[in-house]
Design a protein around this motif. Structure first.
Motif, mmCIF file in Angstrom:
data_model
loop_
_atom_site.group_PDB
_atom_site.id
_atom_site.type_symbol
_atom_site.label_atom_id
_atom_site.label_comp_id
_atom_site.label_asym_id
_atom_site.label_seq_id
_atom_site.Cartn_x
_atom_site.Cartn_y
_atom_site.Cartn_z
ATOM 1 N N LYS A 10 0.815 -1.220 0.000
ATOM 2 C CA LYS A 10 0.000 0.000 0.000
ATOM 3 C C LYS A 10 0.852 1.275 0.000
ATOM 4 O O LYS A 10 2.045 1.241 0.309
ATOM 5 C CB LYS A 10 -0.920 -0.023 1.231
ATOM 6 N N HIS A 53 -16.609 -2.694 1.274
ATOM 7 C CA HIS A 53 -16.581 -1.805 2.447
ATOM 8 C C HIS A 53 -17.319 -0.482 2.206
ATOM 9 O O HIS A 53 -17.212 0.443 3.017
ATOM 10 C CB HIS A 53 -15.133 -1.483 2.831
ATOM 11 N N ARG A 86 -2.012 -14.290 4.852
ATOM 12 C CA ARG A 86 -2.757 -13.599 5.920
ATOM 13 C C ARG A 86 -1.968 -13.676 7.235
ATOM 14 O O ARG A 86 -1.935 -12.727 8.006
ATOM 15 C CB ARG A 86 -4.147 -14.232 6.107
ATOM 16 N N THR A 92 -5.284 -6.880 11.044
ATOM 17 C CA THR A 92 -5.601 -5.598 10.397
ATOM 18 C C THR A 92 -5.076 -4.423 11.228
ATOM 19 O O THR A 92 -4.473 -3.494 10.693
ATOM 20 C CB THR A 92 -7.135 -5.458 10.231
ATOM 21 N N ARG A 103 2.671 -6.275 9.250
ATOM 22 C CA ARG A 103 1.977 -5.143 9.864
ATOM 23 C C ARG A 103 2.578 -4.765 11.218
ATOM 24 O O ARG A 103 2.656 -3.585 11.554
ATOM 25 C CB ARG A 103 0.478 -5.457 9.963
ATOM 26 N N ILE A 110 -4.388 1.296 11.809
ATOM 27 C CA ILE A 110 -5.355 0.317 11.275
ATOM 28 C C ILE A 110 -5.689 0.620 9.812
ATOM 29 O O ILE A 110 -5.944 -0.297 9.027
ATOM 30 C CB ILE A 110 -6.625 0.231 12.156
ATOM 31 N N GLY A 111 -5.668 1.890 9.431
ATOM 32 C CA GLY A 111 -5.960 2.264 8.039
ATOM 33 C C GLY A 111 -4.729 2.127 7.157
ATOM 34 O O GLY A 111 -4.771 1.512 6.094
ATOM 35 N N ASN A 113 -2.013 0.290 6.888
ATOM 36 C CA ASN A 113 -1.437 -0.935 7.438
ATOM 37 C C ASN A 113 -0.603 -1.713 6.409
ATOM 38 O O ASN A 113 -0.470 -2.923 6.483
ATOM 39 C CB ASN A 113 -2.526 -1.801 8.085
#
Ligand code: IDP
Length: 139
Positions: A10, A53, A86, A92, A103, A110-111, A113
């Protein structure tokens, strides 16, 4: 069983030059990176990708974050790759992520991550097809 899963490194991670470090964790976990591309997601792509979401309060922020900077989209292959990745990603919320997970090591919140990984084999197939054609995946 050998599976394929879909991964995104990300914007919070690409921004901090963490692509190589995250790839090292992935490879050390026994997963092979069989396709990879750097791309700047459009708002439409991010909205579609996270459509599940759409009703959540953080949806707008999530779409904004995912389009702020480039991401690295990947296909990972290996034994039970969906569940394995995972595990490697961690929870998360990084505060709840286990030691050694991506993580735990790299996520900011949390956003933000650092990584996405498919949550089922079915979704992995759908997500992979959004970004790669079969001939771009070299196992
Ligand atoms: P996952 O990425 O671990 O599968 P999901 O619950 O599917 O987690 O959420 C998708 C993404 O939405 C998360 O990775 C994170 O970036 C963001 N997100 C989830 N919950 C929150 C929240 O409570 N606040 C802000 N962002 C969130």
């Amino acid at each position: 069983m050998t599976e394929r899963t879909f991964s995104i490194i990300k914007p919070d991670a690409t921004r901090r030059n963490l692509t190589g470090k995250i790839n090292a964790v992935i490879e050390d976990a026994g997963l092979r990176i069989v396709a990879q591309r750097r791309v700047k997601l459009t708002t439409d792509q991010a909205k579609t990708f996270y459509a599940v979401h759409a009703e959540r309060p953080f949806y707008g922020e999530l779409v904004e974050q995912m389009t702020a900077e480039p991401v690295v989209v990947q296909v990972l292959e290996g034994e039970n790759a969906v569940a394995r990745y995972r595990e490697v990603m961690g929870a998360t919320n990084p505060e709840q992520a286990a030691e050694g997970t991506i993580r735990k090591q790299f996520a900011l919140s949390i956003g933000e991550n650092s990584v996405h990984g498919s949550d089922s084999l079915e979704n992995a197939k759908i997500e992979i097809e959004q970004f790669f054609t079969e001939d771009q995946i070299v196992g």
